[in-house]
Motif scaffolding. Structure first.
Motif, PDB file in Angstrom:
ATOM      1  N   ASP A  50       0.984  -1.377   0.033  1.00  0.00           N
ATOM      2  CA  ASP A  50      -0.126   0.075   0.064  1.00  0.00           C
ATOM      3  C   ASP A  50       0.909   1.254  -0.074  1.00  0.00           C
ATOM      4  OD1 ASP A  50      -1.941  -1.645  -0.192  1.00  0.00           O
ATOM      5  OD2 ASP A  50      -2.513  -1.271   2.249  1.00  0.00           O
TER       6      ASP A  50
ATOM      7  N   ARG B 117       0.667  -5.811  -7.367  1.00  0.00           N
ATOM      8  CA  ARG B 117       0.479  -4.718  -7.713  1.00  0.00           C
ATOM      9  C   ARG B 117       0.039  -3.608  -6.803  1.00  0.00           C
ATOM     10  NH1 ARG B 117      -3.623  -5.142 -12.522  1.00  0.00           N
ATOM     11  NH2 ARG B 117      -3.054  -2.753 -12.488  1.00  0.00           N
ATOM     12  N   PRO B 118       0.256  -2.412  -6.510  1.00  0.00           N
ATOM     13  CA  PRO B 118       0.026  -1.934  -5.172  1.00  0.00           C
ATOM     14  C   PRO B 118      -1.564  -1.105  -5.201  1.00  0.00           C
ATOM     15  CG  PRO B 118       1.546  -0.562  -6.708  1.00  0.00           C
ATOM     16  CD  PRO B 118       1.282  -1.865  -7.150  1.00  0.00           C
ATOM     17  N   ARG B 119      -1.946  -0.929  -4.179  1.00  0.00           N
ATOM     18  CA  ARG B 119      -3.101  -0.196  -3.943  1.00  0.00           C
ATOM     19  C   ARG B 119      -2.507   1.142  -3.626  1.00  0.00           C
ATOM     20  NH1 ARG B 119      -6.994  -2.609   0.237  1.00  0.00           N
ATOM     21  NH2 ARG B 119      -5.389  -2.052   1.829  1.00  0.00           N
ATOM     22  N   ILE B 120      -2.941   2.411  -4.333  1.00  0.00           N
ATOM     23  CA  ILE B 120      -2.345   3.621  -4.032  1.00  0.00           C
ATOM     24  C   ILE B 120      -3.654   4.657  -3.809  1.00  0.00           C
ATOM     25  CG2 ILE B 120      -1.182   5.494  -5.084  1.00  0.00           C
ATOM     26  CD1 ILE B 120       0.079   3.652  -7.051  1.00  0.00           C
TER      27      ILE B 120
ATOM     28  N   ALA C 256      -1.585   7.059 -11.802  1.00  0.00           N
ATOM     29  CA  ALA C 256      -1.542   6.090 -10.597  1.00  0.00           C
ATOM     30  C   ALA C 256      -1.767   4.606 -11.323  1.00  0.00           C
ATOM     31  CB  ALA C 256      -2.235   6.164  -9.467  1.00  0.00           C
ATOM     32  N   GLU C 257      -2.621   4.473 -12.261  1.00  0.00           N
ATOM     33  CA  GLU C 257      -2.970   3.360 -12.928  1.00  0.00           C
ATOM     34  C   GLU C 257      -2.031   2.956 -13.984  1.00  0.00           C
ATOM     35  OE1 GLU C 257      -7.000   3.498 -14.354  1.00  0.00           O
ATOM     36  OE2 GLU C 257      -7.869   3.165 -12.339  1.00  0.00           O
TER      37      GLU C 257
ATOM     38  N   ALA D  88      -1.061   0.558 -10.580  1.00  0.00           N
ATOM     39  CA  ALA D  88      -1.897   0.509  -9.248  1.00  0.00           C
ATOM     40  C   ALA D  88      -3.148  -0.353  -9.601  1.00  0.00           C
ATOM     41  CB  ALA D  88      -2.359   1.879  -8.791  1.00  0.00           C
TER      42      ALA D  88
ATOM     43  N   VAL E 169      -6.882   2.629  -7.008  1.00  0.00           N
ATOM     44  CA  VAL E 169      -6.774   3.709  -6.676  1.00  0.00           C
ATOM     45  C   VAL E 169      -7.577   4.685  -5.837  1.00  0.00           C
ATOM     46  CG1 VAL E 169      -6.093   5.996  -7.787  1.00  0.00           C
ATOM     47  CG2 VAL E 169      -5.507   4.002  -9.040  1.00  0.00           C
TER      48      VAL E 169
END
Ligand code: ADP
Ligand code: MG
Length: 345
Positions: free
Chosen positions: A11, A100-103, A123-124, A128, A131
């Motif tokens: 995150d 893949r992160p959560r931003i 961000a995508e 991400a 988002v």
């Protein structure tokens, strides 16, 4: 105890400020803290530097290179550069490559739907998985641990670079909000203009900022200090040094400081009476880099007759609040800014 789920989380909380961009990761803390500045080659728009390195170039670049603040006055003035800057800072963060992160990104509350979409897209593009966008004053309030879920009104003033955000928050929502385009940048500009007028001295933005931070203050603070500064004489074009007094800097800053006071008073006048009563009890919380200006808290106290509390970490509470939201999305569901994903065909 070893926590597997924690090990797997990826995150990333971002404070996309007009002056500074910060990134916070649970367990690691603040991993990026750099000016929101990009240096670009004029001829082909090639980016030569980001962040700290780019800020050092402000006012010093050879004609071919210009420095840009992609978020000016609290709005995104350059989408392309904003995206490049977000990508650059996220790339600096070492995250788990397999997930893949959560931003979550805190954005100035004045940004338009189109700009929000641009931030979300950026961000995508960097990969991400999810988002979330959050209004800066809300993130600041959460970062400071205010009871935002309760039916109690809290007033937060966030004095950043481009904007001063004044918000009254209750029941997880922003009840009343004013965004002034007068904050730290205007203070720097006021110092530049003052030196031109009074001493025929031309100084750059970075010098003006140094003056503000070292001996700047808001009346009635009794600033006794002085500072030797270098600039260029406007008449003969030759570099010269002068000594400026703290009192003079205070005079130079009077106009932007007065404007902030007027904005706060206006927002108080528009606050519903029940919430105004809460603010009377609980006071106003101030944050953002500009809240560090000496005497500003005392000045606010005098002008409003209310208790004023300065945040302990004024430059960090937005990103910390954003991190808190990300770690508990269920309780903070109501504070997430709803931007629909729109596909343009
Ligand atoms: P943003 O959220 O818009 O990125 P910040 O909260 O990071 O802005 O604050 C940046 C502003 O705070 C800049 O204008 C900077 O000059 C100002 N600032 C930082 N430290 C001080 C200080 N000690 N005194 C006065 N202003 C300060
Ligand atoms: Mg900010």
């Amino acid at each position: 105890m070893f926590s597997f789920s924690k090990y797997l989380t990826n995150d990333i909380a971002i404070d996309l400020g007009t002056a500074n961009t910060l990134i916070y990761i649970e367990d690691k803390g603040i991993v990026v803290n750099e000016p929101s500045v990009v240096a670009v080659k004029k001829s082909n728009q090639e980016i030569v530097a980001f962040g700290i390195e780019a800020k050092e170039m402000v006012g010093r670049t050879p004609g071919e290179i210009i420095t840009v603040r992609p978020l000016q006055d609290g709005v995104i003035s350059d989408f392309e550069l904003t995206e490049q800057m977000i990508r650059h800072f996220i790339r600096k963060v070492k995250v788990n490559k397999f997930i893949r992160p959560r931003i979550a990104i805190a954005i100035p509350s004045g940004v338009t739907e189109v700009e929000k979409r641009a931030v979300r897209d950026s961000a995508e593009h960097v990969g991400a998985r999810e988002v979330y966008l959050i209004d800066e004053p809300m993130a600041a309030a959460i970062g400071m641990g205010l009871p935002i879920h309760d039916p109690i009104g809290s007033m937060v003033i966030d004095i950043g670079g481009g904007t001063t955000e004044i918000a009254v928050i209750a029941l997880s929502g922003i009840v009343n909000h004013t965004s002034l385009r007068i904050a730290g940048d205007e203070m720097n500009e006021a110092i530049v203009q003052y030196l031109k007028r009074k001493y025929n001295l031309l100084v750059g933005d970075n010098t003006a900022e140094t003056i503000k931070i070292s001996i700047g203050s808001a009346a009635p603070f009794d600033e006794q200090g002085s500072l030797k500064i270098k600039g260029r004489d406007l008449v003969d074009g030759i570099p010269k040094t002068i000594e400026i007094l703290g009192k003079e800097v205070q005079e130079a800053l009077a106009e932007p400081v007065d404007a902030i006071m007027d904005g706060v008073k206006l927002c108080l006048e528009q606050t519903p009476p029940e919430l105004a009563a809460d603010i009377l009890d609980r006071g106003i919380i101030i944050t953002g880099g500009g809240s560090l200006l000496k005497g500003l808290d005392e000045r606010l106290r005098r002008e409003t007759n209310l208790p004023i509390v300065i945040s302990e970490v004024p430059l960090e509470c937005v990103v910390r609040g954003t991190g808190k939201i990300l770690s508990d999305l269920i309780s903070y569901q109501k504070v997430l800014t709803k931007t629909k994903k729109v596909y343009i065909t």
